[in-house]
Structure formats: C-alpha cells, structure tokens
Design an enzyme around this catalytic site. Sequence first.
Site, short mmCIF file in Angstrom:
data_model
loop_
_atom_site.label_atom_id
_atom_site.label_comp_id
_atom_site.label_asym_id
_atom_site.label_seq_id
_atom_site.Cartn_x
_atom_site.Cartn_y
_atom_site.Cartn_z
N GLU A 88 41.05 -51.11 11.19
CA GLU A 88 40.85 -51.51 9.81
C GLU A 88 41.20 -50.43 8.82
O GLU A 88 41.40 -49.27 9.18
CB GLU A 88 39.44 -52.03 9.58
CG GLU A 88 38.34 -51.13 10.04
CD GLU A 88 37.01 -51.87 9.96
OE1 GLU A 88 36.39 -51.78 8.89
OE2 GLU A 88 36.61 -52.52 10.93
N CYS A 101 42.65 -45.66 2.97
CA CYS A 101 41.99 -45.08 4.14
C CYS A 101 42.66 -45.65 5.38
O CYS A 101 42.73 -46.87 5.53
CB CYS A 101 40.51 -45.45 4.06
SG CYS A 101 39.58 -45.00 5.51
N CYS A 108 36.93 -44.90 19.12
CA CYS A 108 36.77 -43.45 19.00
C CYS A 108 35.89 -42.99 20.14
O CYS A 108 35.02 -43.73 20.60
CB CYS A 108 36.11 -43.12 17.67
SG CYS A 108 35.90 -41.36 17.34
N CYS A 112 29.51 -40.50 17.46
CA CYS A 112 28.53 -40.26 16.39
C CYS A 112 27.60 -41.47 16.27
O CYS A 112 28.04 -42.61 16.25
CB CYS A 112 29.24 -40.00 15.06
SG CYS A 112 30.32 -38.56 15.11
N CYS A 115 27.98 -44.28 13.43
CA CYS A 115 29.31 -44.83 13.16
C CYS A 115 29.60 -46.08 14.00
O CYS A 115 29.31 -46.10 15.20
CB CYS A 115 30.35 -43.76 13.44
SG CYS A 115 32.02 -44.29 13.09
N HIS A 217 27.05 -33.30 7.91
CA HIS A 217 25.87 -34.17 8.06
C HIS A 217 24.58 -33.47 8.50
O HIS A 217 23.58 -34.14 8.74
CB HIS A 217 26.14 -35.34 9.02
CG HIS A 217 27.37 -36.14 8.73
ND1 HIS A 217 27.79 -36.45 7.46
CD2 HIS A 217 28.28 -36.73 9.56
CE1 HIS A 217 28.90 -37.18 7.52
NE2 HIS A 217 29.23 -37.35 8.78
N CYS A 334 32.06 -48.71 7.78
CA CYS A 334 33.23 -48.29 8.55
C CYS A 334 33.19 -48.91 9.94
O CYS A 334 32.22 -48.74 10.67
CB CYS A 334 33.22 -46.77 8.70
SG CYS A 334 32.31 -45.92 7.41
N1 SAH Z 1 36.46 -38.96 12.85
C1 SAH Z 1 36.62 -38.45 11.53
C2 SAH Z 1 37.01 -39.46 10.49
C3 SAH Z 1 36.42 -40.83 10.53
S1 SAH Z 1 34.97 -41.25 9.71
C4 SAH Z 1 35.37 -37.70 11.11
O1 SAH Z 1 34.42 -37.66 11.86
O2 SAH Z 1 35.37 -37.11 10.04
C5 SAH Z 1 35.04 -40.80 8.04
C6 SAH Z 1 33.69 -40.33 7.51
O3 SAH Z 1 32.73 -41.40 7.49
C7 SAH Z 1 33.07 -39.24 8.36
O4 SAH Z 1 32.52 -38.26 7.53
C8 SAH Z 1 31.99 -39.98 9.12
O5 SAH Z 1 30.99 -39.10 9.58
C9 SAH Z 1 31.52 -40.95 8.07
N2 SAH Z 1 30.80 -42.13 8.55
C10 SAH Z 1 30.98 -42.82 9.69
N3 SAH Z 1 30.13 -43.84 9.77
C11 SAH Z 1 29.40 -43.81 8.65
C12 SAH Z 1 28.35 -44.61 8.13
N4 SAH Z 1 27.89 -45.66 8.81
N5 SAH Z 1 27.84 -44.29 6.93
C13 SAH Z 1 28.31 -43.24 6.24
N6 SAH Z 1 29.29 -42.45 6.66
C14 SAH Z 1 29.83 -42.72 7.86
#
Ligand code: SAH
Length: 345
Positions: A88, A101, A108, A112, A115, A217, A334
């Site tokens: 997406e 974006c 992935c 995390c 996510c 974070h 996301c």
């Molecule tokens: N893998 C990369 C980029 C993808 S995510 C990274 O980790 O940076 C892009 C951003 O969105 C990252 O900062 C990630 O930590 C954050 N993110 C992912 N899921 C999220 C959520 N549910 N709420 C807020 N931020 C989120």
Amino acid sequence: MKKILQDLSFSELENLIALLGEKKFRAKQLYTGLTQGKKISEINVSPSLREKLLEDYENNSVEIIKTLASSDGTEKYLFRLADGNLVEGVFMSYKYGNTQCVSTQVGCRMGCKFCASTLGGLVRNLTSGEILSQVLAVNALHGGTSEKRAVTNIVLMGSGEPLDNYSETVKFLKNVSAEGGINISARNISLSTCGLVPKIYKLADEGLPVNLTISLHQITDEGRARTMPVAKKYGIAEILKACEYYFKKTGRRYIFEYSLIAGENCDKEHAEGLVKLLKGLPCHVNLIRLNEVKERGLQTITEKQAYLFLGMLEKGGLSATLRRSMGNDIGGACGQLRAGYLSNN
Ligand code: SAH
C-alpha cells in the site's frame, strides 16, 4: 514472474534496445512512456518491439486496485504487483507540494509490536522498479508529468524496512532521482529505518543526500526492545554515532520518529530522557500519535497529552513537531489496508 522493465536505468535500457537490434531512439521512447506511468502495451513503439519486450517483461509492474480518498486530500492506495502480492501507499497534499509514501517490501521481518505491516512477516523484497512504479503510477493518476510533477516528495515509510532491502532501495533512489526520468531530487526524499546501523554507514557513503529518518520510539535500549526486536541488535548509542557519520558525509540534518504509545513512552521521564539524549544534535523529532492496530492491543494518547509532551521537548531545547494525522476519515493505520483486503477477499 517475468522481469520488471522499470528496474532498468536509462543506460541499461539503451543496452537492452541495442541487444534487441532496435534503433537507438526507441530507448528514449520507452523510457518516456514508462516515466509517464504507462504499461508496455500502451507505449508508442513498434509492435514488434512491444512483442519482444512482453516475452520477458511484465506489461504492468504495479496496478492501483483500490483508492480511498479523504476529505483533506489524502489518498490511500492498494497496489497489486505482477505476481498478485499487495502493498500500500499514501498520497498527502501539503502547501509545499505532494508527498507520496512508498513500500519497499511485501510485509516486513522487523517485528515491531505496533506495526501492521509486520503481522505476516516478510513475504518478499520489492525490486527497484516496483518501488519506482508506485511513484510513476500515482504521479500519472494525478495528471503529473516529469516536467510538472504531481508527486514532489517521497517518503520510504510504507510497508517494509528499506535498509533490509538495501540494494534495490538504493537503485530505486538513483533511478527516481535520475535526470531524464521523473527526476525527484534526493533532497526531497526521506528514508525511514528502524536502525540497521551498518546499512546507515553504507548509505552515507553512497553520495545520495536523502533525508535520514530513524524510528526511535524510546529513550533506552531495554525500553526500545519491548516494542522493537531490532533494538536487541543495535543500541541507541550506536545509532546516534551512525547518524553523526551520516550528517558529516551528507550535511543533512536527521529526523527521529517517535510514535506516542500510552503507558509506554510518553511520560515526563521520557520527555526528559529524549532531551538529554538528543539536545545539541543536528536533528529534529517528529511525534506522531500511535495509529491503533487492533491486533496489537496498544493504545495512543489524547491530542492534548501529545501537545503536552511536545511542549516538554521544546522547553528542553529540541526542535520537534507533532505530525498532523492525515486521512483520519479514511481510517486504517500503516499496513491495515492490505491486512483488511487480505482477510476480506
Ligand atoms: N521500516 C521503516 C519504515 C516503515 S514505517 C521504519 O521502521 O522506520 C514508518 C514509520 O511508521 C516508522 O517510524 C514506524 O515505526 C511507524 N509506525 C509503524 N506502525 C505505526 C503505528 N501503528 N502507529 C504509528 N506509527 C507507526
């Protein structure tokens, strides 16, 4: 799956055209057509060349199969890749231009806990051309050309960890910023990483001045490891050292992403810890309220609490902003558009 023509740089395309025994100007025609977001079958070249290309290359590398439009101008897309996999993307309108974006992987493997993209693990890496095609498709959708681009800025913040797909990501960065193509300047591109330290050094040496964004974070390694498994491998001190190197090599200020999670990372002690950690560094902090992912069970804080946290950072001397949450009415954090589609179809 066949090959992806958008993987090729202009000079690689010229070589291919020579190899196929075609006239040189065909390379330019093809490259222009691809940059306009066209399928191979729609590009104005001889039928025989089209046929030859379609034997080896996918006609349509990336197709937008679903669009959700918000009243604030934000759009979310579901892209289908040639092998049927889904990724997406989001398009956001700002005063200075439009940011897209893009995704770099299907799924992935970073794991995390907040996510949605990582829920099913890593399915596969995208090729550079599949990443590029997301930009070309959305630029075309909005009536953009390479002279007057509809997409002016790019963030690598869709699904996937860009530095875990290093070579294709770097090839994408080179091709998307190349003259003669869509030519989006590296300075208008931000790469976000969860902190794969050796790859940050490698990227710094590529001579591509993209903006580096680190998903921080948390203020301690132990705290970070609670939601980000990668923290067990690379500590915050190592990340900061790599950022310093990145700054030295590129002259670009770096950015920390900090998603606010209730009871996890946004009390007074965390604000103070962040100030202590980052004060005086050439960086900026982007706060964002967690997008709640139902499978994850983590909660966000109120907007008021988020502004209080921001105030504490600013008072401590950090440059920080609370990112506006865009496209609220179309919903879905996301990775959730894909997750929803997969479970309903
Ligand atoms: N893998 C990369 C980029 C993808 S995510 C990274 O980790 O940076 C892009 C951003 O969105 C990252 O900062 C990630 O930590 C954050 N993110 C992912 N899921 C999220 C959520 N549910 N709420 C807020 N931020 C989120």
